[in-house]
Design a protein around this motif. Structure first.
Motif, short mmCIF file in Angstrom:
data_model
loop_
_atom_site.label_atom_id
_atom_site.label_comp_id
_atom_site.label_asym_id
_atom_site.label_seq_id
_atom_site.Cartn_x
_atom_site.Cartn_y
_atom_site.Cartn_z
N CYS A 38 0.84 -1.36 -0.15
CA CYS A 38 0.00 -0.08 -0.03
C CYS A 38 0.87 1.38 -0.11
O CYS A 38 1.84 1.20 0.67
CB CYS A 38 -1.09 0.14 1.06
SG CYS A 38 -1.80 1.57 1.55
N GLN A 48 -0.07 4.08 0.87
CA GLN A 48 -0.36 4.87 2.18
C GLN A 48 0.34 4.08 3.50
O GLN A 48 0.85 5.10 3.92
CB GLN A 48 -1.74 4.96 2.18
CG GLN A 48 -2.27 5.88 3.38
CD GLN A 48 -2.46 7.27 2.81
OE1 GLN A 48 -2.38 7.70 1.63
NE2 GLN A 48 -2.73 8.04 3.76
N CYS A 49 0.32 3.06 3.75
CA CYS A 49 0.75 2.62 5.02
C CYS A 49 1.72 1.44 4.84
O CYS A 49 2.23 0.96 5.76
CB CYS A 49 -0.62 2.31 5.72
SG CYS A 49 -1.14 0.64 5.12
N CYS A 90 -6.96 -0.97 0.40
CA CYS A 90 -5.92 -1.67 1.41
C CYS A 90 -6.68 -2.11 2.54
O CYS A 90 -7.73 -1.54 2.91
CB CYS A 90 -5.14 -0.55 1.87
SG CYS A 90 -4.02 -1.20 3.26
N CYS A 108 -5.67 0.02 5.95
CA CYS A 108 -6.14 1.42 6.14
C CYS A 108 -7.10 2.23 5.32
O CYS A 108 -7.72 3.15 5.27
CB CYS A 108 -5.01 2.35 5.82
SG CYS A 108 -4.22 2.51 4.17
N HIS A 144 -7.13 2.72 1.91
CA HIS A 144 -6.69 3.39 0.85
C HIS A 144 -7.21 2.81 -0.34
O HIS A 144 -6.72 1.70 -0.49
CB HIS A 144 -5.08 3.82 1.03
CG HIS A 144 -4.70 4.59 0.03
ND1 HIS A 144 -4.83 5.89 0.06
CD2 HIS A 144 -3.88 4.29 -1.10
CE1 HIS A 144 -4.10 6.47 -0.96
NE2 HIS A 144 -3.58 5.64 -1.64
ZN LIG Z 1 -2.79 0.98 3.44
#
Ligand SMILES: [Zn+2]
Length: 169
Positions: free
Chosen positions: A147, A149-150, A161, A164, A166
């Motif tokens: 991911c 994002q995380c 995801c 999170c 996303h």
């Molecule tokens: Zn994520």
């Protein structure tokens, strides 16, 4: 004796035979389900060994296990796996023909295979290695990276995801 009482006796005889044979019929059914149980236990054992082998390989690549103990553990697992595969083969060859003769033949074949490996027969070790390689490929195929994002590992089939939420491209 008149014909009526002969039929009566015959009728009673048929009932008695049916009654007496019932436990045998039931016992046979029990034996079959026991064999099915044993077979699924064998399949579970094969999966368990495959998982353990993968774990062992993984731990070894991480450097958690010294090389000599890795080699002995792996050889031990491969041997158990090969034995399980052979028993599974035996079950499957019995499935087509359940006669005692065929069973004996299968047992003799397996004894023979134990004492002298037949040339051209698939090596159970190779079979195990192929199964492991298959799984690895399947896992790699499903992996969709991480991911953005995380950094959580995601599957190719994921649209969001799982950690999170996303949205993934
Ligand atoms: Zn994520």
């Amino acid at each position: 004796m008149d014909i009526g009482s002969i039929f009566l006796i015959l009728g009673i005889l048929v009932l008695v035979v049916l009654y007496v044979s019932q436990p045998f019929v039931q016992r046979k059914a029990t034996v079959v389900s026991l064999e099915e149980h044993e077979f699924s236990a064998l399949l579970a054992e094969r999966d368990r060994i495959l998982n353990a082998l993968q774990e062992l390989d993984f731990d070894f690549t991480l450097g958690k296990i010294p090389e000599d103990s890795y080699a002995t553990q792996r050889a031990d697992m491969l041997q158990r796996g090969a034995e399980t595969l052979r028993q599974i083969d035996l079950f499957q060859s019995e499935a087509g023909d359940g006669s005692v003769g065929a069973r004996l033949e299968a047992a003799i074949q397996s004894r023979r295979a134990e004492s002298q490996p037949v040339e051209g027969a698939p090596d159970p070790d190779d079979e195990l290695e192929a199964l492991i390689a298959n799984r690895r490929r399947a896992r790699n195929g499903k992996s969709g990276g991480f991911c953005s994002q995380c950094g959580n590992a995601i599957q190719r089939s994921d649209r969001f995801c799982p950690k999170c939420g996303h949205p993934l491209a």
